[in-house]
Design a protein around this motif. Structure first.
Motif, PDB file in Angstrom:
ATOM      1  N   VAL A 135      41.531  42.560  28.868  1.00  0.00           N
ATOM      2  CA  VAL A 135      42.852  42.431  28.248  1.00  0.00           C
ATOM      3  C   VAL A 135      43.189  43.769  27.616  1.00  0.00           C
ATOM      4  O   VAL A 135      42.463  44.256  26.755  1.00  0.00           O
ATOM      5  N   GLY A 136      44.293  44.370  28.042  1.00  0.00           N
ATOM      6  CA  GLY A 136      44.694  45.667  27.515  1.00  0.00           C
ATOM      7  C   GLY A 136      45.235  46.548  28.620  1.00  0.00           C
ATOM      8  O   GLY A 136      45.843  46.056  29.577  1.00  0.00           O
ATOM      9  N   GLY A 137      45.019  47.841  28.531  1.00  0.00           N
ATOM     10  CA  GLY A 137      45.570  48.722  29.539  1.00  0.00           C
ATOM     11  C   GLY A 137      45.128  50.153  29.345  1.00  0.00           C
ATOM     12  O   GLY A 137      44.273  50.464  28.519  1.00  0.00           O
ATOM     13  N   ILE A 138      45.738  51.038  30.122  1.00  0.00           N
ATOM     14  CA  ILE A 138      45.404  52.457  30.084  1.00  0.00           C
ATOM     15  C   ILE A 138      46.672  53.284  29.957  1.00  0.00           C
ATOM     16  O   ILE A 138      47.694  52.995  30.597  1.00  0.00           O
ATOM     17  N   ASN A 139      46.614  54.283  29.111  1.00  0.00           N
ATOM     18  CA  ASN A 139      47.683  55.276  29.000  1.00  0.00           C
ATOM     19  C   ASN A 139      47.185  56.521  29.720  1.00  0.00           C
ATOM     20  O   ASN A 139      46.423  57.309  29.167  1.00  0.00           O
ATOM     21  N   PRO A 140      47.586  56.725  31.005  1.00  0.00           N
ATOM     22  CA  PRO A 140      46.917  57.723  31.842  1.00  0.00           C
ATOM     23  C   PRO A 140      47.282  59.166  31.570  1.00  0.00           C
ATOM     24  O   PRO A 140      46.562  60.068  31.998  1.00  0.00           O
ATOM     25  N   GLY A 141      48.393  59.425  30.894  1.00  0.00           N
ATOM     26  CA  GLY A 141      48.777  60.808  30.660  1.00  0.00           C
ATOM     27  C   GLY A 141      48.925  61.595  31.949  1.00  0.00           C
ATOM     28  O   GLY A 141      49.700  61.223  32.830  1.00  0.00           O
ATOM     29  N   LYS A 142      48.127  62.661  32.120  1.00  0.00           N
ATOM     30  CA  LYS A 142      48.206  63.529  33.303  1.00  0.00           C
ATOM     31  C   LYS A 142      47.390  63.007  34.478  1.00  0.00           C
ATOM     32  O   LYS A 142      47.299  63.676  35.512  1.00  0.00           O
ATOM     33  N   TYR A 143      46.807  61.831  34.340  1.00  0.00           N
ATOM     34  CA  TYR A 143      45.913  61.316  35.376  1.00  0.00           C
ATOM     35  C   TYR A 143      46.665  60.392  36.338  1.00  0.00           C
ATOM     36  O   TYR A 143      47.512  59.602  35.929  1.00  0.00           O
ATOM     37  N   GLN A 144      46.298  60.521  37.620  1.00  0.00           N
ATOM     38  CA  GLN A 144      46.961  59.757  38.663  1.00  0.00           C
ATOM     39  C   GLN A 144      46.106  58.564  39.079  1.00  0.00           C
ATOM     40  O   GLN A 144      44.885  58.674  39.194  1.00  0.00           O
ATOM     41  N   LYS A 145      46.774  57.439  39.318  1.00  0.00           N
ATOM     42  CA  LYS A 145      46.067  56.258  39.795  1.00  0.00           C
ATOM     43  C   LYS A 145      45.748  56.420  41.275  1.00  0.00           C
ATOM     44  O   LYS A 145      46.637  56.569  42.105  1.00  0.00           O
ATOM     45  N   VAL A 146      44.460  56.379  41.607  1.00  0.00           N
ATOM     46  CA  VAL A 146      44.040  56.585  43.000  1.00  0.00           C
ATOM     47  C   VAL A 146      43.304  55.375  43.552  1.00  0.00           C
ATOM     48  O   VAL A 146      42.935  55.347  44.732  1.00  0.00           O
ATOM     49  N   GLY A 147      43.076  54.377  42.716  1.00  0.00           N
ATOM     50  CA  GLY A 147      42.406  53.154  43.154  1.00  0.00           C
ATOM     51  C   GLY A 147      42.777  52.027  42.225  1.00  0.00           C
ATOM     52  O   GLY A 147      43.544  52.205  41.263  1.00  0.00           O
ATOM     53  N   ASN A 148      42.229  50.852  42.478  1.00  0.00           N
ATOM     54  CA  ASN A 148      42.585  49.678  41.689  1.00  0.00           C
ATOM     55  C   ASN A 148      42.311  49.886  40.204  1.00  0.00           C
ATOM     56  O   ASN A 148      43.136  49.561  39.353  1.00  0.00           O
ATOM     57  N   ASN A 149      41.149  50.455  39.874  1.00  0.00           N
ATOM     58  CA  ASN A 149      40.778  50.705  38.478  1.00  0.00           C
ATOM     59  C   ASN A 149      40.423  52.163  38.234  1.00  0.00           C
ATOM     60  O   ASN A 149      39.710  52.474  37.279  1.00  0.00           O
ATOM     61  N   GLU A 150      40.911  53.063  39.099  1.00  0.00           N
ATOM     62  CA  GLU A 150      40.502  54.466  39.035  1.00  0.00           C
ATOM     63  C   GLU A 150      41.697  55.377  38.783  1.00  0.00           C
ATOM     64  O   GLU A 150      42.741  55.275  39.436  1.00  0.00           O
ATOM     65  N   TYR A 151      41.506  56.295  37.820  1.00  0.00           N
ATOM     66  CA  TYR A 151      42.487  57.341  37.524  1.00  0.00           C
ATOM     67  C   TYR A 151      41.760  58.681  37.578  1.00  0.00           C
ATOM     68  O   TYR A 151      40.721  58.858  36.942  1.00  0.00           O
ATOM     69  N   LYS A 152      42.333  59.621  38.339  1.00  0.00           N
ATOM     70  CA  LYS A 152      41.668  60.906  38.544  1.00  0.00           C
ATOM     71  C   LYS A 152      42.586  62.055  38.137  1.00  0.00           C
ATOM     72  O   LYS A 152      43.772  62.055  38.437  1.00  0.00           O
ATOM     73  N   GLY A 153      41.988  63.053  37.483  1.00  0.00           N
ATOM     74  CA  GLY A 153      42.730  64.250  37.126  1.00  0.00           C
ATOM     75  C   GLY A 153      42.859  65.187  38.312  1.00  0.00           C
ATOM     76  O   GLY A 153      41.995  65.232  39.192  1.00  0.00           O
ATOM     77  N   ASN A 154      43.932  65.972  38.331  1.00  0.00           N
ATOM     78  CA  ASN A 154      44.198  66.833  39.491  1.00  0.00           C
ATOM     79  C   ASN A 154      43.226  68.005  39.607  1.00  0.00           C
ATOM     80  O   ASN A 154      43.164  68.658  40.645  1.00  0.00           O
ATOM     81  N   LEU A 155      42.426  68.267  38.568  1.00  0.00           N
ATOM     82  CA  LEU A 155      41.454  69.362  38.629  1.00  0.00           C
ATOM     83  C   LEU A 155      40.023  68.856  38.810  1.00  0.00           C
ATOM     84  O   LEU A 155      39.087  69.664  38.828  1.00  0.00           O
ATOM     85  N   PHE A 156      39.859  67.552  38.943  1.00  0.00           N
ATOM     86  CA  PHE A 156      38.499  66.999  39.006  1.00  0.00           C
ATOM     87  C   PHE A 156      37.728  67.552  40.203  1.00  0.00           C
ATOM     88  O   PHE A 156      36.578  67.987  40.066  1.00  0.00           O
TER      89      PHE A 156
END
Length: 267
Positions: free
Chosen positions: A223-244
């Motif tokens: 219950v809750g959520g994510i504030n991704p900022g500069k991170y892009q959603k790339v999967g169901n529960n995955e957020y990745k930064g563009n420099l990773f």
């Protein structure tokens, strides 16, 4: 913005404020009652090793395990550059409480056991060694600044109520395992190399404050959520930064949160 994300962000803010208040109340309480504080200092220098452990003096220390058992209060760990002092542990203890430090050496490994009742501990470690840090805290906080080229294989922290503050500052940190019932974990800066962070949180969240988007974040939030900022959603529960993918220094974060959220955006 959906309701889950809003709830997650609100809980993160509440988590950060609660962690700050725990630290603030603990510190100001002790400052206002200086007459009730008993200060203890435990120091181990390299020159004392042969006398302290005469049966183990044939092998030089390479790795150190810091084992912290604390009921109430806070512990702050810092690293000193090329110091011959292996550890300097300063504890401000409430009256009738104490912090005990015991050591044991086996070959190239040194175990440092710290047992605190109600205290504020400041631990300064030499950066000449590799460390594993284990902590069990009932109510309070754990913080560490990994500057001065610190070398830490693992930080394993269990907290019932409180939080963790980690300032990476270019230090080497392989793994963080944190289990928190109520509270959260704040991550600041970048490591040297790859750091994997595993967080298990019942109520609260994880707050990431890094200048560059170098993290790959996997979050299972009931219950809750994510504030991704500069991170892009790339999967169901995955957020990745563009420099990773391109960065030599990166974070791999796994979150399992029952009620709360994840924030990657600077306030």
């Amino acid at each position: 913005m959906n309701g889950g994300k809003i709830l997650g962000i609100l809980i993160i803010i509440a988590m950060i404020l609660s962690v700050a208040m725990v630290g603030y109340n603990s510190i100001t309480h002790k400052m206002d009652n200086k007459q009730n504080i008993v200060k203890t200092v435990d120091i181990l220098d390299e020159s004392e090793i042969n006398q302290t452990f005469p049966e183990e003096n044939s092998e030089a220390i390479q790795t150190i395990n810091i084992n912290l058992d604390q009921k109430v209060g806070g512990t702050n760990i810092k690293f000193a550059d090329n110091s011959t002092t292996i550890y300097n542990i300063t504890s401000n203890n409430e009256k009738n409480n104490k912090t005990t430090v015991t050591t044991n050496k086996k070959g190239t490994q040194l175990d440092v056991n710290i047992d605190s009742e109600d205290s504020q501990n400041t631990i300064i470690l030499s950066n000449k060694y590799k460390y594993t840090i284990n902590g069990d805290i009932i109510a309070g906080g754990f913080s560490s600044d990994l500057g001065n080229n610190a070398q830490v294989d693992a930080i394993n922290i269990n907290i019932t109520a409180g939080g963790v503050d980690l300032k990476l500052n270019g230090g080497q940190l392989t793994t963080v395992n944190s289990q928190i019932n109520t509270g959260g974990i704040n991550i600041y800066g970048e490591p040297k190399g790859v750091t994997t962070i595993n967080s298990q949180i019942e109520v609260g969240g994880l707050n990431l404050q890094a200048k560059n988007a170098i993290a790959d974040i996997f979050s299972d939030i009931k219950v809750g959520g994510i504030n991704p900022g500069k991170y892009q959603k790339v999967g169901n529960n995955e957020y990745k930064g563009n420099l990773f993918d391109s960065s030599e220094n990166k974070l791999i974060i796994h979150n399992n949160i029952r009620l709360g959220g994840v924030n990657t955006q600077s306030f």
